[in-house]
Design a protein around this motif. Structure first.
Motif, mmCIF file in Angstrom:
data_model
loop_
_atom_site.group_PDB
_atom_site.id
_atom_site.type_symbol
_atom_site.label_atom_id
_atom_site.label_comp_id
_atom_site.label_asym_id
_atom_site.label_seq_id
_atom_site.Cartn_x
_atom_site.Cartn_y
_atom_site.Cartn_z
ATOM 1 N N ASP A 103 0.941 -1.155 0.103
ATOM 2 C CA ASP A 103 -0.019 0.110 0.150
ATOM 3 C C ASP A 103 0.960 1.224 0.083
ATOM 4 O O ASP A 103 1.903 1.250 0.885
ATOM 5 C CB ASP A 103 -0.755 0.202 1.282
ATOM 6 N N TYR A 104 0.621 1.885 -1.028
ATOM 7 C CA TYR A 104 1.363 3.425 -1.013
ATOM 8 C C TYR A 104 0.628 4.485 -0.591
ATOM 9 O O TYR A 104 1.159 5.614 -0.469
ATOM 10 C CB TYR A 104 1.796 3.673 -2.424
ATOM 11 N N GLY A 105 -0.528 4.408 -0.248
ATOM 12 C CA GLY A 105 -1.448 5.307 0.326
ATOM 13 C C GLY A 105 -1.179 5.623 1.782
ATOM 14 O O GLY A 105 -0.587 4.891 2.372
ATOM 15 N N SER A 133 -4.609 -8.421 -3.289
ATOM 16 C CA SER A 133 -4.843 -8.124 -1.610
ATOM 17 C C SER A 133 -3.453 -7.133 -1.357
ATOM 18 O O SER A 133 -2.769 -7.332 -1.846
ATOM 19 C CB SER A 133 -4.545 -9.507 -0.835
ATOM 20 N N VAL A 134 -3.980 -6.067 -0.718
ATOM 21 C CA VAL A 134 -2.935 -4.821 -0.340
ATOM 22 C C VAL A 134 -2.782 -4.684 1.172
ATOM 23 O O VAL A 134 -3.457 -5.209 2.214
ATOM 24 C CB VAL A 134 -3.449 -3.588 -0.897
ATOM 25 N N TYR A 135 -1.405 -5.193 1.124
ATOM 26 C CA TYR A 135 -0.927 -4.994 2.919
ATOM 27 C C TYR A 135 0.027 -3.829 3.056
ATOM 28 O O TYR A 135 0.556 -3.168 2.031
ATOM 29 C CB TYR A 135 -0.235 -6.324 3.136
ATOM 30 N N SER A 136 -0.108 -3.336 4.418
ATOM 31 C CA SER A 136 0.944 -2.086 4.452
ATOM 32 C C SER A 136 2.800 -2.562 4.346
ATOM 33 O O SER A 136 2.656 -3.864 4.269
ATOM 34 C CB SER A 136 0.749 -1.841 5.937
ATOM 35 N N TRP A 137 3.186 -1.552 4.103
ATOM 36 C CA TRP A 137 4.557 -2.101 3.879
ATOM 37 C C TRP A 137 5.280 -2.637 5.083
ATOM 38 O O TRP A 137 6.217 -3.547 5.048
ATOM 39 C CB TRP A 137 5.479 -0.483 3.636
ATOM 40 N N LYS A 138 4.824 -2.269 6.282
ATOM 41 C CA LYS A 138 5.408 -2.825 7.341
ATOM 42 C C LYS A 138 4.910 -4.606 7.533
ATOM 43 O O LYS A 138 5.607 -5.512 8.108
ATOM 44 C CB LYS A 138 5.052 -2.402 8.841
#
Length: 423
Positions: A42-44, A74-79
């Protein structure tokens, strides 16, 4: 280095593309409806601009043109995203594609398709050469660049004017002089130096490059404790941190906290990437950017960062994955993504389009640096471990009781051992 496939783009391209696509069609997983699984980052920074929205629209357009292929994103946070993919691979449930921060481990284990097994020759040849090279493991490209950025020095024009500073710094001595003037005017962080655990490896590389060093030499050998790097961090410890010009303990300052402070008007200078522009503008900060300063002039190079699209062999959907990625990397989709998130196009066609459009004028200076930027040694299977070690230790090097030479030596020893053992 000239890319081997760039010459293919110059002549006989139509025939070569036909052959390439025919070769992709011979892969397993052909025939019948297929659902591809993509894990993406996720870049947002909020729900409204989540990358899920970008992917939902792109997939809808793709599926309309390719009715036999469905794509589940499926989008996940960078962490979380790298760990999510790691867990899926270890449990035997590798996704068809993953857009992550590193690729070398999976390539070394033979789990990935190479770019030439997936993409039409035109698409592969369209990658910015520096990015394509950075995506190689043992001279074959497995990491397909997805998002890219370079780094520049940001400065607050209002704070500079109030401190009587007319021009941004080009040398380290000017950085110190300007920071001292900002401090005298009560600026909380004259120079923000985020060596906290969030992204220490990035700030570290920027300063290594500024001082004429890097993580590795021209043949890929770790040079973390080189004379240039030691001198750089001894200067930071004595002349910048020791002089009280950072306004906080660098070892405890994370990148996003530094960015937030800049957007709040509390920072005079810091190294930043393009997404900081949008954050600063949203808070009404009048800022400028310049090339990174060096000991006696502008730095020899800046840092470039790329995130990687990878394709796993596990499910055998080579043909369908290739069709989807050819669509992902067409000029319109590359520009839509870059424009939405303030990133640099990873393709030559996208770069030309951005440079020709004044709408992206503020990104042009970052984009012009991309071809000569230096990247993390992501082609080394040891890099993830080395990066973690840098995050854990580097901030202590510039503290009051820090020992830059000792810290760099410790990290070098750990890096060399990991390199020798193949970990």
């Amino acid at each position: 280095m000239q890319r081997r496939y760039l010459s293919l783009a110059a002549a006989g391209l139509t025939t070569a593309m036909t052959l390439s696509l025919s070769a992709c069609g011979s892969g397993s997983g052909d025939g019948g409806d297929v659902t591809l699984k993509l894990i993406a980052a996720d870049y947002g920074d909020n729900e409204a601009n989540s990358s899920q929205h970008y992917w939902d629209k792109l997939v809808k357009d793709f599926e309309k043109k390719n009715p036999g292929i469905k794509v589940d994103v499926s989008v996940y946070s960078w962490k979380d995203v790298d760990k999510k993919v790691e867990d899926l691979v270890e449990s035997g449930q590798a996704p068809d594609m993953a857009q992550i921060g590193a690729y070398a481990d999976y390539a070394a284990e033979g789990k990935l398709y190479s770019a030439d097994e997936l993409l039409s020759i035109y698409v592969q040849a369209d990658f910015v050469p520096a990015l394509a090279q950075a995506g190689e493991y043992q001279r074959r490209q497995y990491g397909m660049p997805f998002g890219a950025s370079t780094r520049r020095l940001f400065y607050n024009k209002k704070l500079f004017a109030e401190a009587g500073i007319t021009d941004p710094p080009e040398t380290w001595a000017q950085v110190v002089s300007d920071a001292a003037k900002l401090k005298a005017k009560g600026v909380k962080m004259p120079y923000a130096l985020p060596l906290g655990p969030e992204e220490t490896q990035a700030e570290t590389l920027m300063w290594m490059l500024s001082g004429g060093g890097s993580y590795t030499d021209s043949i890929g050998k770790y040079t973390i404790d080189s004379r240039e790097n030691v001198k750089t961090f001894e200067w930071l410890k004595k002349d910048l941190v020791g002089a009280g010009l950072t306004g906080s303990d660098p070892a405890k300052l994370n990148r996003q906290d530094a960015f937030n402070a800049f957007a709040a008007g509390d920072v005079g200078m810091l190294n930043g990437h393009p997404t900081l522009m949008k954050q600063a503008e949203a808070k009404g900060i009048d800022y400028g950017t310049v090339e990174l300063p060096g000991p006696s002039g502008k730095a020899k190079a800046t840092m470039g960062v790329a995130d990687w699209m990878t394709a796993f062999k596990k499910n055998g959907h080579r043909n369908q994955v290739g069709k989807f990625l050819d669509f992902v990397y067409n000029e319109k989709n590359v520009m839509d993504f870059s424009g939405e998130y303030g990133l640099l196009p990873v393709t030559t066609s996208g770069s030309h389009a951005m440079l020709a459009d004044n709408k992206y004028a503020k990104l042009h200076s970052f984009l012009r640096q991309l071809g000569s930027a230096e990247f993390y040694p992501a082609d080394k299977t040891s890099w993830p471990m080395v990066s973690k070690t840098v995050k854990a230790k580097m901030g202590t090097a510039v503290g009051a009781n820090g020992n830059p030479a000792g810290v760099l030596s410790d990290i070098q020893n750990a890096a060399s051992e990991a390199d020798n053992t193949g970990k």
